[in-house]
Design an enzyme around this catalytic site. Sequence first.
Site: not given
Ligand code: URA
Length: 439
Positions: A187, A161, A82, A168, A183
């Site tokens: 995932k 999320d 990621h 947010r 967050s």
């Molecule tokens: N990427 C994400 O998936 N979540 C965040 O809060 C910031 C960047």
Amino acid sequence: MRMYDIIDKKKFAGSLTDEEINFAVKNFVDGKIPDYQMSALLMAIWFNGLDERELTALTTAMAHSGDMIDLSAIGGKKVDKHSTGGVGDKTTLIVAPIVAACGGKVAKMSGRGLGHTGGTVDKLESIPGYRTELTRQEFFDTVNTCGLSLIGQSGNLAPADKKIYALRDVTATVDSLPLIASSIMSKKLAAGSDCILLDVKTGSGAFMKNLDDAIKLAETMVSIGENAGRRTVALITDMDTPLGFGIGNSIEVVESMDVLKNRGADDLTKISLELAANMLYLVDKGTLEDCRKLAEKSIVDGSAFETFCKMVKAQGGDDSVLRDYDKFPKATYSREILADGNGFVAKMNAELLGKISVMLGAGRETKDSPIDYSAGIILRKKFGDEVHAGESLATLYCSDEKLFNAAEKNFRAAVEVGEKTETRPLIFARVELNHTEKF
Ligand code: URA
């Protein structure tokens, strides 16, 4: 249990129990807790943070709010990657086939472009015919036969999320380290791989503008991953200037293929090899040094490139464009941006360049805007390079000539030619559980 009491406790910096966190997440996803109460809790977290146990509980609750993908139908250890997002960051297209060519398994769900940053799915869709939506069985079969599959996020992955991120975004609570960490990691945990490599970006084009914050975010995410039983490593890499020379979808696919053909840009090749080596290390292919050698060999002997072509074909794509770039659809118009004076490239703002590429059509102005896959920027000079008046700094590409004047004006604000300045390192640090090494 009442949401009011949970908000009140966090307002006074109390430590929430796992039950309280599960209650808040579950009932919010089920629509039983209204947005205004969740927003209040998010703001209380923004001010007072979360301890390690709370963070693990929040991330786990968010991951389990939807499908937890079971990758056991794929043989061998699976490793995910990621990136926290950047401009010209096409490393997934390079490292995934390298890892697969060296015996690792990459079953990866990627995202689309977000704001000024590009997304792997949009880049892949610039390859004619390439399908980023596969059935679960097709996804597993592709990884089993090719070693990798790159697809879009499908199904119901971490819906908590999705809902929390949307709040947010409009309540000024995006820039919270525990909320970013939970967050991203929710995932990754839901996506099912055994190991996770995180590429945490720092610099003008990144979420984390300074190095200390980036290291803290990386350490937090590594401990969340390890607490959830996934081997996790993070590299902190530079995103002050764009990675490589290309920004835009098919432009970035071409540049990535050049790396796989052993003729890529130095910075992009170096970062990609280090990311790939760390992924191979996570799936037990040897010491980091062994893994670096393996990764390099897969570029030199062409096996990483052939592995990528095999996956593209398996997913319906026309791999001949990867061998003969002239077959990619071309932008109708181009404009050279010429240097006004002599000097060195002293500023190259990644975020602004990302925004220019979106303006030219490479990204979405709104959620549903179409993408021009051929639009974007090819830089002719990089940060620190010497420049002479009249030389090209970059070529802009798009399909609507009227966009060029505004794009050129913004480009000249993003890139300055002046005094020679010191360049920044490409890789700042590496984070493993309880061990951070700064370079
Ligand atoms: N990427 C994400 O998936 N979540 C965040 O809060 C910031 C960047």
